[in-house]
Design a protein around this motif. Structure first.
Motif, PDB file in Angstrom:
ATOM      1  N   ARG A  25       2.061   6.557  -6.979  1.00  0.00           N
ATOM      2  CA  ARG A  25       1.066   7.553  -7.396  1.00  0.00           C
ATOM      3  C   ARG A  25       1.617   8.967  -7.236  1.00  0.00           C
ATOM      4  NH1 ARG A  25      -2.849   6.146  -3.714  1.00  0.00           N
ATOM      5  NH2 ARG A  25      -2.775   3.920  -3.956  1.00  0.00           N
ATOM      6  N   ALA A  26       2.364   9.202  -6.148  1.00  0.00           N
ATOM      7  CA  ALA A  26       2.948  10.527  -5.928  1.00  0.00           C
ATOM      8  C   ALA A  26       3.973  10.846  -7.013  1.00  0.00           C
ATOM      9  CB  ALA A  26       3.589  10.600  -4.540  1.00  0.00           C
ATOM     10  N   LEU A  27       4.782   9.860  -7.381  1.00  0.00           N
ATOM     11  CA  LEU A  27       5.756  10.071  -8.461  1.00  0.00           C
ATOM     12  C   LEU A  27       5.054  10.346  -9.783  1.00  0.00           C
ATOM     13  CD1 LEU A  27       8.516   7.397  -7.805  1.00  0.00           C
ATOM     14  CD2 LEU A  27       8.700   9.869  -7.547  1.00  0.00           C
ATOM     15  N   ASP A  28       3.999   9.614 -10.065  1.00  0.00           N
ATOM     16  CA  ASP A  28       3.254   9.839 -11.309  1.00  0.00           C
ATOM     17  C   ASP A  28       2.643  11.236 -11.356  1.00  0.00           C
ATOM     18  OD1 ASP A  28       3.842   7.360 -12.336  1.00  0.00           O
ATOM     19  OD2 ASP A  28       1.958   6.444 -11.663  1.00  0.00           O
ATOM     20  N   SER A  29       2.076  11.677 -10.249  1.00  0.00           N
ATOM     21  CA  SER A  29       1.467  13.007 -10.250  1.00  0.00           C
ATOM     22  C   SER A  29       2.530  14.092 -10.352  1.00  0.00           C
ATOM     23  CB  SER A  29       0.608  13.212  -9.006  1.00  0.00           C
ATOM     24  OG  SER A  29       1.411  13.202  -7.853  1.00  0.00           O
ATOM     25  N   ALA A  30       3.711  13.864  -9.744  1.00  0.00           N
ATOM     26  CA  ALA A  30       4.796  14.829  -9.872  1.00  0.00           C
ATOM     27  C   ALA A  30       5.302  14.885 -11.314  1.00  0.00           C
ATOM     28  CB  ALA A  30       5.942  14.478  -8.923  1.00  0.00           C
ATOM     29  N   ALA A  31       5.395  13.728 -11.962  1.00  0.00           N
ATOM     30  CA  ALA A  31       5.840  13.686 -13.354  1.00  0.00           C
ATOM     31  C   ALA A  31       4.829  14.385 -14.257  1.00  0.00           C
ATOM     32  CB  ALA A  31       6.042  12.247 -13.802  1.00  0.00           C
TER      33      ALA A  31
ATOM     34  N   SER B 254       0.834  -1.200   0.000  1.00  0.00           N
ATOM     35  CA  SER B 254       0.000   0.000   0.000  1.00  0.00           C
ATOM     36  C   SER B 254       0.871   1.254   0.000  1.00  0.00           C
ATOM     37  CB  SER B 254      -0.916  -0.007   1.223  1.00  0.00           C
ATOM     38  OG  SER B 254      -1.636   1.181   1.299  1.00  0.00           O
ATOM     39  N   GLY B 255       1.922   1.244   0.799  1.00  0.00           N
ATOM     40  CA  GLY B 255       2.837   2.382   0.828  1.00  0.00           C
ATOM     41  C   GLY B 255       3.548   2.575  -0.500  1.00  0.00           C
ATOM     42  N   LEU B 256       3.954   1.486  -1.116  1.00  0.00           N
ATOM     43  CA  LEU B 256       4.632   1.581  -2.415  1.00  0.00           C
ATOM     44  C   LEU B 256       3.695   2.098  -3.497  1.00  0.00           C
ATOM     45  CD1 LEU B 256       6.795  -1.666  -2.390  1.00  0.00           C
ATOM     46  CD2 LEU B 256       7.570   0.690  -2.126  1.00  0.00           C
ATOM     47  N   ARG B 257       2.428   1.659  -3.461  1.00  0.00           N
ATOM     48  CA  ARG B 257       1.464   2.172  -4.442  1.00  0.00           C
ATOM     49  C   ARG B 257       1.243   3.670  -4.246  1.00  0.00           C
ATOM     50  NH1 ARG B 257      -1.091  -2.854  -3.564  1.00  0.00           N
ATOM     51  NH2 ARG B 257      -2.361  -1.931  -1.911  1.00  0.00           N
ATOM     52  N   GLY B 258       1.174   4.108  -3.005  1.00  0.00           N
ATOM     53  CA  GLY B 258       1.014   5.535  -2.744  1.00  0.00           C
ATOM     54  C   GLY B 258       2.220   6.336  -3.228  1.00  0.00           C
ATOM     55  N   PHE B 259       3.408   5.798  -3.010  1.00  0.00           N
ATOM     56  CA  PHE B 259       4.627   6.461  -3.465  1.00  0.00           C
ATOM     57  C   PHE B 259       4.656   6.522  -4.993  1.00  0.00           C
ATOM     58  CE2 PHE B 259       9.239   6.332  -4.455  1.00  0.00           C
ATOM     59  CZ  PHE B 259       9.583   7.553  -3.890  1.00  0.00           C
TER      60      PHE B 259
END
Length: 65
Positions: free
Chosen positions: A48-54, A41-46
């Motif tokens: 998602r954060a990278l995707d939104s930053a990109a 769950s933590g890795l999926r959240g991370f």
């Protein structure tokens, strides 16, 4: 007298049903909260954060007509 017995039996049945429901919910929560599931769950959240930053820093393309 029969009214009291009826209410006692209904209360005992309700308490048994509620305790069974709570036990099943607790069992499901314990299955979801394993270390592996929390890590995933933590890795999926991370991710998602990278995707939104990109997406935020990616230049947008101009539409040509």
């Amino acid at each position: 007298m029969f009214t009291r017995i009826r209410w006692f039996i209904l209360g005992a049945a309700t308490a048994t049903g509620v305790l069974g429901y709570l036990a099943s919910q607790l069992r499901k929560a314990r299955e979801r909260l394993t270390p592996r599931n929390l890590t995933n769950s933590g890795l999926r959240g991370f991710a998602r954060a990278l995707d939104s930053a990109a997406d935020a820093v990616q230049p947008t393309r101009q539409k040509t007509q």
